[in-house]
Enzyme design. Structure first.
Site, PDB file in Angstrom:
ATOM      1  N   SER A 121       0.838  -1.203   0.000  1.00 45.25           N
ATOM      2  CA  SER A 121       0.000   0.000   0.000  1.00 45.25           C
ATOM      3  C   SER A 121       0.875   1.255   0.000  1.00 45.25           C
ATOM      4  O   SER A 121       1.781   1.386   0.821  1.00 45.25           O
ATOM      5  CB  SER A 121      -0.899  -0.032   1.241  1.00 45.25           C
ATOM      6  OG  SER A 121      -1.684   1.124   1.261  1.00 45.25           O
ATOM      7  N   GLY A 122       0.579   2.148  -0.917  1.00 44.50           N
ATOM      8  CA  GLY A 122       1.315   3.408  -0.990  1.00 44.50           C
ATOM      9  C   GLY A 122       2.562   3.319  -1.855  1.00 44.50           C
ATOM     10  O   GLY A 122       3.321   4.275  -1.966  1.00 44.50           O
ATOM     11  N   THR A 126      -1.615   2.661  -8.056  1.00 42.33           N
ATOM     12  CA  THR A 126      -2.698   3.426  -8.682  1.00 42.33           C
ATOM     13  C   THR A 126      -2.118   4.518  -9.585  1.00 42.33           C
ATOM     14  O   THR A 126      -2.615   4.751 -10.688  1.00 42.33           O
ATOM     15  CB  THR A 126      -3.594   4.035  -7.591  1.00 42.33           C
ATOM     16  OG1 THR A 126      -4.042   2.957  -6.762  1.00 42.33           O
ATOM     17  CG2 THR A 126      -4.777   4.737  -8.175  1.00 42.33           C
ATOM     18  N   ASN A 171      -1.133   5.279   3.220  1.00 42.48           N
ATOM     19  CA  ASN A 171      -1.250   5.995   1.943  1.00 42.48           C
ATOM     20  C   ASN A 171      -2.409   6.984   2.038  1.00 42.48           C
ATOM     21  O   ASN A 171      -3.503   6.614   2.458  1.00 42.48           O
ATOM     22  CB  ASN A 171      -1.502   4.946   0.843  1.00 42.48           C
ATOM     23  CG  ASN A 171      -1.646   5.571  -0.529  1.00 42.48           C
ATOM     24  OD1 ASN A 171      -1.559   6.793  -0.698  1.00 42.48           O
ATOM     25  ND2 ASN A 171      -1.880   4.728  -1.526  1.00 42.48           N
ATOM     26  N   SER A 174      -5.315   5.698  -0.521  1.00 44.04           N
ATOM     27  CA  SER A 174      -5.213   4.237  -0.606  1.00 44.04           C
ATOM     28  C   SER A 174      -6.457   3.643  -1.271  1.00 44.04           C
ATOM     29  O   SER A 174      -7.587   4.017  -0.941  1.00 44.04           O
ATOM     30  CB  SER A 174      -5.043   3.676   0.796  1.00 44.04           C
ATOM     31  OG  SER A 174      -4.912   2.287   0.728  1.00 44.04           O
ATOM     32  N   SER A 175      -6.216   2.742  -2.226  1.00 44.47           N
ATOM     33  CA  SER A 175      -7.352   2.085  -2.885  1.00 44.47           C
ATOM     34  C   SER A 175      -7.939   1.099  -1.890  1.00 44.47           C
ATOM     35  O   SER A 175      -7.238   0.212  -1.408  1.00 44.47           O
ATOM     36  CB  SER A 175      -6.866   1.332  -4.121  1.00 44.47           C
ATOM     37  OG  SER A 175      -6.042   2.163  -4.890  1.00 44.47           O
ATOM     38  N   GLY A 398      -2.714  -2.831  -2.072  1.00 43.60           N
ATOM     39  CA  GLY A 398      -1.426  -3.486  -1.811  1.00 43.60           C
ATOM     40  C   GLY A 398      -1.396  -4.159  -0.447  1.00 43.60           C
ATOM     41  O   GLY A 398      -2.222  -3.898   0.433  1.00 43.60           O
ATOM     42  N   GLU A 400      -0.780  -4.885   3.156  1.00 42.64           N
ATOM     43  CA  GLU A 400      -0.689  -3.891   4.229  1.00 42.64           C
ATOM     44  C   GLU A 400      -0.675  -4.550   5.608  1.00 42.64           C
ATOM     45  O   GLU A 400      -1.305  -5.572   5.846  1.00 42.64           O
ATOM     46  CB  GLU A 400      -1.810  -2.850   4.117  1.00 42.64           C
ATOM     47  CG  GLU A 400      -3.203  -3.404   4.148  1.00 42.64           C
ATOM     48  CD  GLU A 400      -4.261  -2.348   3.799  1.00 42.64           C
ATOM     49  OE1 GLU A 400      -3.912  -1.296   3.233  1.00 42.64           O
ATOM     50  OE2 GLU A 400      -5.426  -2.600   4.106  1.00 42.64           O
TER      51      GLU A 400
HETATM   52  N1  ATP Z   1       5.381   8.015  -9.894  1.00 44.20           N
HETATM   53  C1  ATP Z   1       5.076   8.790  -8.853  1.00 44.20           C
HETATM   54  N2  ATP Z   1       5.511  10.064  -8.847  1.00 44.20           N
HETATM   55  C2  ATP Z   1       5.215  10.877  -7.829  1.00 44.20           C
HETATM   56  N3  ATP Z   1       4.498  10.474  -6.744  1.00 44.20           N
HETATM   57  C3  ATP Z   1       4.043   9.225  -6.699  1.00 44.20           C
HETATM   58  C4  ATP Z   1       4.299   8.308  -7.755  1.00 44.20           C
HETATM   59  N4  ATP Z   1       3.724   7.129  -7.452  1.00 44.20           N
HETATM   60  C5  ATP Z   1       3.119   7.318  -6.247  1.00 44.20           C
HETATM   61  N5  ATP Z   1       3.309   8.552  -5.801  1.00 44.20           N
HETATM   62  C6  ATP Z   1       2.815   9.127  -4.556  1.00 44.20           C
HETATM   63  O1  ATP Z   1       2.492   8.059  -3.714  1.00 44.20           O
HETATM   64  C7  ATP Z   1       1.130   8.073  -3.340  1.00 44.20           C
HETATM   65  C8  ATP Z   1       0.580   6.674  -3.243  1.00 44.20           C
HETATM   66  O2  ATP Z   1       0.518   6.084  -4.483  1.00 44.20           O
HETATM   67  P1  ATP Z   1      -0.642   5.123  -4.897  1.00 44.20           P
HETATM   68  O3  ATP Z   1      -1.919   5.623  -4.442  1.00 44.20           O
HETATM   69  O4  ATP Z   1      -0.464   4.866  -6.302  1.00 44.20           O
HETATM   70  O5  ATP Z   1      -0.272   3.838  -4.088  1.00 44.20           O
HETATM   71  P2  ATP Z   1      -0.914   2.405  -4.191  1.00 44.20           P
HETATM   72  O6  ATP Z   1       0.189   1.495  -4.500  1.00 44.20           O
HETATM   73  O7  ATP Z   1      -2.026   2.452  -5.155  1.00 44.20           O
HETATM   74  O8  ATP Z   1      -1.437   2.134  -2.757  1.00 44.20           O
HETATM   75  P3  ATP Z   1      -2.715   1.359  -2.292  1.00 44.20           P
HETATM   76  O9  ATP Z   1      -2.398  -0.048  -2.336  1.00 44.20           O
HETATM   77  O10 ATP Z   1      -2.897   1.855  -0.940  1.00 44.20           O
HETATM   78  O11 ATP Z   1      -3.807   1.771  -3.159  1.00 44.20           O
HETATM   79  C9  ATP Z   1       0.456   8.885  -4.383  1.00 44.20           C
HETATM   80  O12 ATP Z   1      -0.669   9.527  -3.899  1.00 44.20           O
HETATM   81  C10 ATP Z   1       1.550   9.881  -4.775  1.00 44.20           C
HETATM   82  O13 ATP Z   1       1.534  10.971  -3.880  1.00 44.20           O
HETATM   83 MG    MG Z   2      -3.942   2.231  -4.994  1.00 41.50          MG
END
Ligand code: ATP
Ligand code: MG
Length: 1037
Positions: A121-122, A126, A171, A174-175, A398, A400
């Site tokens: 997660s994070g 996404t 996050n 977070s999804s 993800g 967690e």
């Molecule tokens: N390529 C990137 N460039 C800049 N910031 C990023 C990037 N990828 C992620 N982030 C930062 O990290 C945060 C978390 O990313 P994201 O929501 O994609 O995580 P996730 O893997 O989908 O987590 P979860 O499993 O909780 O959904 C985003 O809101 C953003 O602020």
């Molecule tokens: Mg996500």
């Protein structure tokens, strides 16, 4: 086109170039790492790159992405352009390179692909998913019709995130649901539609959030950003703290979240995705009603049963859901129990009422979420069902680990466990299996296979989920604790399972009594069993279901269909549902070509520029990146079935182009030898070719690209030739056709002409044969022709002179009469013309000639010759007559004079004299003397011979005779005698005599002139004393 242009126009950053920068920025592909077995070297490289803001690194075609927690400016349109149509490794690693290569592979191979994006997660899953979607939105060709699909696909994200994402400790966005999205492309590579599958939304968040976490974004967006009017209609206040469902996690503003702006984006997106105003009203009605429900408070009445503290909130719920407030109140405070024959209402305790309220809120929200996904799917639906290929994007919550982990974390981590298993199957395991199957020499790489954990959770009879389901369904008193006990009973010895009771002293300290711990592939997670049974059952009291289905809110009614209430079947438990949907997902993914993106978290604090070695090392380990690298390094970068490989690259070798008739493997080997690759660069498997280094493949691919253009030109030329040939053939055929037709026309004409000719000839012959008969139908035409032809010929052959009596075209019998008439007519015409042309002089001549004719015609031999000779007025002009003579005779008026020869009467001596004829007499003159005058009255006669001589004898009357008759010879005999007879008016005096002429020498004495004809004209005195005149014979005689 654009892609091609970009490809050729872009300076390539080749590997050598990248190597120079290696010290500073590390290497861009771990496959090139010297110490590829060293975790430290691996981390070093990652860190080096991270510090240079290079968050992407490849392991072959797998992309490792480290979350930078800051904007890097690497997702611009310009960057997209750079990566369009460019092969892997030609540019620094980027998620766009992966997206672009997947897209091209899909188009060329016409198969389906998917991106497996994993990480805790994070870690950035996404975000990665959004970047890929944005890249396709910009790079794929599109039409105006498809623009709307593209826009909807893009804006579906903010909507789903608003309703399905929340701030957690891990996050800020977070999804809280799993998402698998299909992007459908047509053959031209245009995005034509999409479909989303959603997985298990974490509904419990609606009613409860852990400390430091928030509810789903939508609630805050609505309260913070909603328009005054909207809030008024929903009965909401602009204060999140006012709502108990929003303050459980001790709400505070989050730096990275702007709810007001997000509301606007989300609200706008709803319109783009075709949500009607009514839909939106009902949707927000549900969101509002959940907030109000959370504020419904109960208190215990005297009997300890639940009673509403205040009805105000419930009224709003009633209004927004369109359910009578009384009915609502009853449903929240009573439970309907079905006894044998009747239904009994049993009042709730306060706890029960709260449970019922929260269950309603969760059910409302959960089903609304499913409805939203379906609605989005409707708007993304591709109406053209023709063949299409898809690229799938899997973005699931993800792995967690929280301080307290519940049923939701159990499901989420199980899901990640499954995806890891899928990854292992698709990469490590299958890769090694493939080498073995292909008979390629190979040193097996040891890797941790998490199947054991998957089995622990999902095994059909003994898995945790089955245990949980059994416990949920078991009659009697079942609690979360009894569930835990059963687990301990059944799983006690499993190496990845542990409970407080089963643990040793050391571990026990770290656990509570109601906990069980799973040793996941990504680490240990301790789950608290509290709530497992309830959450797995996810039951809604029956009377609540009954009540809610009568809602006036369209979405609510749709989400709670009457069939569900009526059904007596027990609904499937949440964990079972989740298990089967994950099995389905696995099947969907297994049928597609995978692309991997492994997301890593750089630090737990979500801070930019911080690279937590420990944290990253842990992720690298459990994500199996080292194993993956080892397999990659030991193995081959690329493999393809011989047929497929040969099919694509056969143009590169003369032996295999255009067709390879033999065994494909031999063909491939020939091809590679032709391209000059060493044995070490590739390996020949049983069914596949294995190419060790990516650069080898790219070199082949580049050669292919160049060759493709050459071939295209050749094919184009051939095709053009074929087209022209075809056209020519067509024209030729057309020409032949026209020619044939024309010849036909000509031949028919000729035939008609001949038929006509035969008829005419026949008629002609028949006419000819019957030409002497009276005119009939048979010969009338022929006769007409004969007439016509005769007349035409005649016209050109008419006699030209009056004298021409012989020239006259002999007429055929039919025109005989007419011809005769014409002949006469023509003669008359000629005569008339002739007569008109005769002058007075000619007339006089003719009159003279007439006289001559009367005198001599048919009598004298030389007459015919004389005809043509015109008569002169005189043969001696007056100047030539002696003046004396003239003096004497002038008064008699000279009419004619001519030289003559006078033969003496005696001796016949010839003497030249002039014969002058006057009005009254003829004079014979010898120069100056008139030798003899013969008055006309005394002229007795004139004799001439019948021969052609010129002798004339003037007989003078004896009474006036002084000298005797005159014997003269004159060259102009006829002229002289004609004039004489005219002047003397004595026409009958001229006698033409045959033989001899007697004349008077002197009175009483006669002489003779004899005439004969001979060879030569002569006049002489014959022996008999006669004058002998020999004349030549006239020819005409
Ligand atoms: N390529 C990137 N460039 C800049 N910031 C990023 C990037 N990828 C992620 N982030 C930062 O990290 C945060 C978390 O990313 P994201 O929501 O994609 O995580 P996730 O893997 O989908 O987590 P979860 O499993 O909780 O959904 C985003 O809101 C953003 O602020
Ligand atoms: Mg996500």
């Amino acid at each position: 086109m654009q892609r091609q242009k970009m490809r050729s126009g872009q300076p390539r950053l080749d590997l050598e170039g990248a190597l120079i920068a290696r010290d500073r920025v590390g290497i861009q592909d771990f496959v090139l790492l010297d110490a590829f077995t060293s975790e430290t070297a691996f981390l070093d490289n990652l860190k080096k790159r991270f510090n240079e803001n290079l968050i992407y690194t490849y392991i072959g075609t797998l992309l490792v992405s480290v979350n930078p927690y800051k904007e890097l400016g690497i997702y611009t349109k310009k960057q997209m352009d750079i990566y369009m149509g460019v092969n892997f490794f030609e540019l620094p690693p980027h998620i766009y390179a992966l997206a672009d290569n997947a897209y091209h592979a899909m188009l060329t191979e016409m198969n389906n692909h998917f991106f497996l994006i994993s990480g805790e997660s994070g870690a950035g899953k996404t975000e990665a998913c959004k970047k890929i979607l944005q890249f396709y939105a910009v790079s794929c060709p599109t039409s105006s019709l498809l623009d709307s699909i593209r826009d909807r696909m893009l804006v579906s994200n903010p909507v789903l995130e608003a309703f399905g994402n929340a701030k957690t400790l891990k996050n800020d966005n977070s999804s809280r649901f799993g998402k698998y999205m299909d992007i459908q492309f047509d053959r031209q590579g245009e995005a034509v539609g999409g479909h989303i599958l959603s997985y298990l939304l974490e509904k419990s968040r609606v009613v409860h959030q852990n400390h430091g976490e928030r509810n789903f974004h939508i609630f805050y967006q609505l309260v913070e950003g909603g328009e005054e009017e909207t809030l008024r209609l929903l009965g909401l206040e602009r204060d999140c703290k006012h709502y108990s469902y929003l303050v459980q996690g001790e709400y505070r503003t989050v730096r990275t979240i702007n709810d007001k702006n997000d509301w606007k984006t989300m609200r706008n997106a709803l319109t783009i995705i075709n949500f009607s105003e009514k839909d939106i009203e009902h949707l927000l009605g549900i969101v509002g009603s959940v907030l109000h429900l959370g504020n419904v408070q109960f208190e215990a009445d005297r009997d300890g049963y639940a009673r509403l503290s205040s009805k105000a909130e419930l009224r709003w719920v009633s209004k927004l859901l369109g359910i009578h407030v009384q009915v609502l109140q009853e449903a929240l405070t009573f439970r309907k129990i079905e006894a044998k024959t009747e239904e009994v209402l049993s009042p709730f305790s306060v706890d029960h009422a709260i449970y019922a309220r929260d269950a309603l809120a969760k059910a409302l929200y959960g089903r609304m979420f499913t409805w939203i996904v379906n609605k989005i799917n409707d708007s993304l639906e591709n109406l053209d069902s023709s063949k299409k290929t898809v690229i799938g994007l899997l973005d699931i919550y993800g792995f967690e680990v929280f301080y307290v982990n519940s049923f939701e974390q159990f499901c989420i981590n199980y899901c990640n466990e499954k995806l890891q298993q899928l990854f292992i199957q698709l990469t490590l395991k299958s890769e090694q299996e493939e080498y073995e199957a292909e008979g390629i020499e190979w040193e097996p790489v040891q890797f941790f296979n998490n199947k054991i954990i998957c089995d622990l959770v999902e095994e059909k009879r003994t898995g945790i989920i089955t245990m949980l389901d059994e416990e949920c369904m078991r009659p009697g008193d079942t609690t979360d604790i009894t569930f835990l006990e059963r687990l301990e009973e059944r799983m006690g010895s499993h190496p990845h399972f542990i409970t407080h009771r089963l643990a040793d002293q050391r571990i026990r300290k770290t656990m509570e009594r109601g906990d069980f711990r799973l040793l996941h592939y990504a680490g240990e997670v301790t789950y608290c069993v509290v709530g497992f049974i309830d959450k797995n059952n996810d039951l809604l009291y029956r009377n609540i279901k009954d009540m809610i289905r009568h809602s006036k809110n369209g979405i609510v009614r749709h989400c709670f269909p009457p069939t569900e209430v009526d059904s007596k079947k027990r609904p499937e438990t949440v964990a079972s549902q989740f298990k089967s949907s994950l099995a389905e997902l696995t099947e969907i993914l297994m049928a597609k070509q995978p692309w991997y993106i492994r997301c890593l978290k750089s630090n737990e604090a979500k801070q930019p520029g911080r690279f937590d070695d420990m944290l990253v090392r842990h992720q690298v380990k459990y994500l199996g990146l080292m194993e993956h690298l080892r397999v990659r390094r030991a193995g081959f970068a690329y493999r393809r079935r011989y047929e497929v490989f040969l099919q694509r690259y056969k143009p590169l070798c003369p032996a295999t182009w255009p067709h390879w008739k033999g065994v494909p493997a031999v063909g491939v080997e020939k091809l590679l030898i032709h391209l000059g690759y060493k044995e070490d660069d590739y390996k020949i498997g049983r069914t596949k070719i294995f190419i060790r280094h990516p650069k080898t493949l790219f070199a082949i691919e580049d050669a292919y690209e160049i060759c493709k253009h050459e071939l295209a030109s050749k094919i184009q030329a051939k095709y053009k030739g074929y087209r022209v040939k075809n056209e020519f053939q067509k024209q030729k055929e057309a020409a032949t056709k026209i020619e044939t037709c024309w010849r036909g026309v000509q031949a028919r004409k000729e035939r008609e002409r001949r038929a006509w000719a035969v008829k005419v000839i026949k008629k002609f012959i028949k006419g000819y044969m019957t030409r002497h008969e009276a005119s009939t139908t048979d010969n009338s035409e022929y006769l007409t022709f004969v007439r016509h032809s005769y007349l035409t010929r005649l016209k050109n052959q008419l006699p030209k002179t009056v004298l021409d009596k012989t020239t006259w075209l002999a007429p055929p019998p039919v025109v005989k009469e007419a011809s005769e008439m014409l002949r006469k007519l023509h003669m008359r015409l000629l005569v008339r013309r002739y007569v008109r042309g005769v002058t007075a002089q000619q007339k006089a001549q003719l009159q003279l000639k007439v006289v001559t004719s009367e005198l001599f015609k048919g009598k004298k031999d030389s007459y015919p010759q004389s005809l043509a000779k015109p008569f002169a007025d005189t043969r001696i002009s007056e100047h030539d007559i002696n003046a004396n003579v003239l003096q004497i005779i002038r008064h008699e008026r000279i009419k004619y004079s001519t030289p003559v020869v006078k033969y003496d009467r005696n001796g016949f001596k010839p003497r030249p004299r002039q014969l002058i004829l006057t009005q009254t007499a003829a004079y014979l003159v010898e120069e100056t003397k008139i030798k003899q005058r013969v008055e006309y009255s005394s002229l007795k006669g004139i004799s001439v011979s019948n021969l052609s001589d010129g002798i004339l004898i003037l007989h003078v009357a004896p009474e006036v005779k002084q000298k005797g008759d005159l014997v003269l010879q004159c060259d102009h005999l006829f002229e002289t005698l004609t004039k004489l007879s005219m002047v003397a008016n004595k026409r009958n005096v001229v006698k033409v005599v045959q033989g001899s002429i007697k004349f008077d020498i002197k009175p009483g004495k006669e002489g003779y002139v004899d005439f004969s004809s001979g060879q030569e004209a002569m006049v002489y005195k014959a022996k008999n004393g006669h004058l002998m005149v020999v004349s030549t014979r006239s020819k005409s005689r």
